[in-house]
Design a protein around this motif. Structure first.
Motif, PDB file in Angstrom:
ATOM      1  N   THR A  90      49.636 -35.307  38.735  1.00 64.06           N
ATOM      2  CA  THR A  90      48.658 -35.483  38.357  1.00 64.06           C
ATOM      3  C   THR A  90      47.898 -36.783  37.615  1.00 64.06           C
ATOM      4  O   THR A  90      49.504 -36.982  36.982  1.00 64.06           O
ATOM      5  CB  THR A  90      47.112 -34.193  38.337  1.00 64.06           C
ATOM      6  N   GLU A  92      45.764 -37.269  36.077  1.00 61.20           N
ATOM      7  CA  GLU A  92      45.940 -36.528  33.864  1.00 61.20           C
ATOM      8  C   GLU A  92      47.085 -36.452  33.464  1.00 61.20           C
ATOM      9  O   GLU A  92      47.095 -36.609  31.898  1.00 61.20           O
ATOM     10  CB  GLU A  92      44.784 -35.583  34.353  1.00 61.20           C
ATOM     11  N   ARG A  93      48.167 -35.735  34.374  1.00 57.54           N
ATOM     12  CA  ARG A  93      49.239 -35.107  33.797  1.00 57.54           C
ATOM     13  C   ARG A  93      49.890 -36.944  32.980  1.00 57.54           C
ATOM     14  O   ARG A  93      50.691 -36.727  32.005  1.00 57.54           O
ATOM     15  CB  ARG A  93      49.969 -34.140  34.261  1.00 57.54           C
ATOM     16  N   GLU A  95      48.188 -39.208  32.176  1.00 55.77           N
ATOM     17  CA  GLU A  95      47.880 -40.157  31.074  1.00 55.77           C
ATOM     18  C   GLU A  95      48.416 -38.965  29.948  1.00 55.77           C
ATOM     19  O   GLU A  95      48.453 -39.988  28.917  1.00 55.77           O
ATOM     20  CB  GLU A  95      45.903 -39.851  31.400  1.00 55.77           C
ATOM     21  N   ARG A  96      48.378 -37.866  30.020  1.00 54.91           N
ATOM     22  CA  ARG A  96      48.741 -36.783  29.094  1.00 54.91           C
ATOM     23  C   ARG A  96      50.090 -37.769  28.619  1.00 54.91           C
ATOM     24  O   ARG A  96      50.463 -37.510  26.963  1.00 54.91           O
ATOM     25  CB  ARG A  96      48.392 -35.769  28.419  1.00 54.91           C
TER      26      ARG A  96
END
Length: 185
Positions: A90, A92-93, A95-96
């Motif tokens: 995703t 978000e993943r 970005e992490r």
């Protein structure tokens, strides 16, 4: 640059060859139909080098622009555990992941390549000097296998398998890891 013919138009900003090449490098790899397997492999090796160098700097955005994943992509990470699949990646993943790697340099050694019309396999040793997961900068050597599959005229990453065994371990350490124990036991 002055434009005498159309004085109302602003001059186009100068674009260097380096900026043009850098911009082109951030695109998914597209190879013309007439390219030989050796040409495709060479381009994938270079493309992979550039994309992974960006990721080691913490630039997951550039990595994502350069590397398209297949819908059935599978990652077997160097940390082991359950392999992850494309649907798990995703925004978000990503970005992490960009925060996980910092200030790194990347180089790769080609061990072996295999190529056909629709699939390329790269066996590499990746050698990175990078801050990983908040740890201070250190050397990371990974044995990596990448499988690329052609989708139309683009090459997409279908599989990545990496392990931290590039420097080798002994039988007892391997047995401990296989039993799920720390390698020191």
């Amino acid at each position: 640059m002055k434009n005498d013919q159309y004085p109302h138009r602003a001059a186009a900003p100068a674009v260097s060859r380096r900026h043009t090449l850098a911009g082109m490098a951030c695109m998914p790899l597209v190879v013309a139909e007439a390219a030989t397997a050796d040409d495709v492999i060479a381009k994938l090796i270079d493309h992979t080098q550039q994309a992974n160098a960006a990721l080691m700097r913490g630039d997951a955005g550039t990595y994502r622009q350069m590397v398209s994943l297949t819908d059935d992509f599978v990652l077997m990470s160097p940390f082991g555990g359950v392999p992850s699949k494309a649907a798990e990646y995703t925004p978000e993943r990503w970005e992490r992941m960009g925060r996980f790697f910092r200030n790194g340099t990347h180089r790769q050694e080609v061990v072996q390549t295999y190529g056909s019309q629709d699939m390329v396999v790269l066996a590499l040793i990746e050698r990175d000097s990078v801050e990983v997961g908040g740890l201070p900068a250190q050397e990371w050597a990974l044995r990596v296998t990448l499988v690329y599959r052609r989708v139309g005229t683009e090459w997409h990453l279908a599989h990545r398998h990496a392990d931290p065994l590039a420097n080798g371990i002994n039988l007892q350490q391997a047995a401990a890891l296989a039993r799920g124990l720390p390698a020191s036991q």
